[in-house]
Design an enzyme around this catalytic site. Sequence first.
Site, PDB file in Angstrom:
ATOM      1  N   GLU A  11       0.795  -1.222   0.000  1.00 23.62           N
ATOM      2  CA  GLU A  11       0.000   0.000   0.000  1.00 23.62           C
ATOM      3  C   GLU A  11       0.841   1.292   0.000  1.00 23.62           C
ATOM      4  O   GLU A  11       0.929   2.004   1.002  1.00 23.62           O
ATOM      5  CB  GLU A  11      -0.965  -0.002   1.193  1.00 23.62           C
ATOM      6  CG  GLU A  11      -1.902  -1.197   1.162  1.00 23.62           C
ATOM      7  CD  GLU A  11      -2.948  -1.197   2.292  1.00 23.62           C
ATOM      8  OE1 GLU A  11      -2.812  -0.392   3.227  1.00 23.62           O
ATOM      9  OE2 GLU A  11      -3.890  -1.997   2.224  1.00 23.62           O
TER      10      GLU A  11
ATOM     11  N   GLU B   2      -5.993  -8.069  -0.296  1.00 24.82           N
ATOM     12  CA  GLU B   2      -6.653  -7.808   0.994  1.00 24.82           C
ATOM     13  C   GLU B   2      -8.099  -7.452   0.743  1.00 24.82           C
ATOM     14  O   GLU B   2      -8.413  -6.606  -0.105  1.00 24.82           O
ATOM     15  CB  GLU B   2      -6.012  -6.631   1.746  1.00 24.82           C
ATOM     16  CG  GLU B   2      -4.705  -6.934   2.401  1.00 24.82           C
ATOM     17  CD  GLU B   2      -4.166  -5.757   3.219  1.00 24.82           C
ATOM     18  OE1 GLU B   2      -4.969  -4.929   3.712  1.00 24.82           O
ATOM     19  OE2 GLU B   2      -2.938  -5.681   3.355  1.00 24.82           O
TER      20      GLU B   2
END
Length: 435
Positions: free
Chosen positions: A167, A351
């Site tokens: 991320e 995710e």
Amino acid sequence: MDFKRSDFPEGFLWGAATSSYQIEGHRFGGAGLTHWDSFAATPGNVVRAENGDRACDHYHRFEDDLDLLAAAGFDAYRFSTSWARVLPEGRGTPNAEGLDFYDRLTDAMLERGLKPCATLYHWELPQPLADLGGWRNRDIAGWFGDFTEVIMGRIGDRMHSVAPINEPWCVAWLSHFMGHHAPGMRDIRAAARAMHHVLLAHGTAIQRMRGLGMSNLGAVCNFEWADPADDSDAAREAALDYDAIYNRFFLGGMFHKAYPERVLSGLEPHLPEGWQDDFDTIAAPVDWVGLNYYTRKLIGPTVGPWPAHEEVDGPLPKTQMGWEIYPDGLYNFLTRTASEYTGDLPLYVTENGMASAEPHEDQDRIAYLNAHVAKAQQAMAEGVPLKGYFIWSLLDNYEWALGYEKRFGLVHVDFESLQRTPKASYEALKLALSK
Ligand code: IFM
């Protein structure tokens, strides 16, 4: 669950994800101080000033945790390696105990038939490197490349897949512009540099791993769908800006060798000199892309300097995080990523999951996963090359600035006794993966 393993193509990977600082217990095994330790020790940054010192004590209980993954029928485990556990000073002499830990963890996965899917960096920057400017310092690309070689020199021969950085938006924007994560900065120049350097570090790590002869290397970005808060042109523009900063900047760098004009309009004066020359490294070819997806945001304009937008409360049902539940966003990002950036490259949902206060009968999580998996199936039916789905998270864990309160686990963790208890969602997935 509404789905079962046999609804998906042969070889489709089902996995669960965690990260080192959130579960391992950072005070164990000779790990060095990280910027999350100092961020958490600063009053007001983290709920109850909680940190990752003990977390889930996965460091000592990893065999049991891997047993849980295997018993549920998962194919793969997405875990991360702590830079500060491997190199307590960030550079220099490795911590033998740290390397041994990841070596044992890897073998324990393989013994259970779990594919090791590593992320090299999931946010715990060694404090000595933070002291040198951390993600603001261009040298971080080389430091990260060196760390990559040390850790992958030890376990790289047994990895199924590796992604350098989890991320990039969180590493850069959330942490240097919004100030919500370590190092807690609110500074446009720091943010611009971190945005660029995180990509430079990503590409450098990919190149170093190619140099080690490794394959199946990817990139993992997080995405939030942005809708205008109302019907005005100003709100539409605000949502497009949000989308560009959050969702398009990193893929743009990696796949188009360019940053979106909308982002350059605010960040260009603050980017490091020569940034245009780094795209060959940033765009080092990868073998797959992972999407982390949870929610959407309604975005409206504000008065003030660029980017002059704000999040507006939305009407949809929300998770324990206060995040709206919006499965269409996952479909939108899967189709858009394939059509505008990655083409035929394999995609993974790396995710997806929700925080729920319900400790055991988490029917809300089951419904959330059903709705999102259905959207992934819709994208696949339209030709998106989705090859796997990882649920965040195996365990309740340290949810960063929100401490231990927000529970994302398929398995409940009692943070007093550290006892693990599978929730209804774990049992439902176990059944679905057996069919
Ligand atoms: O817990 C985090 C994880 O570290 C990164 N992706 C989002 C999760 C939920 O907020």
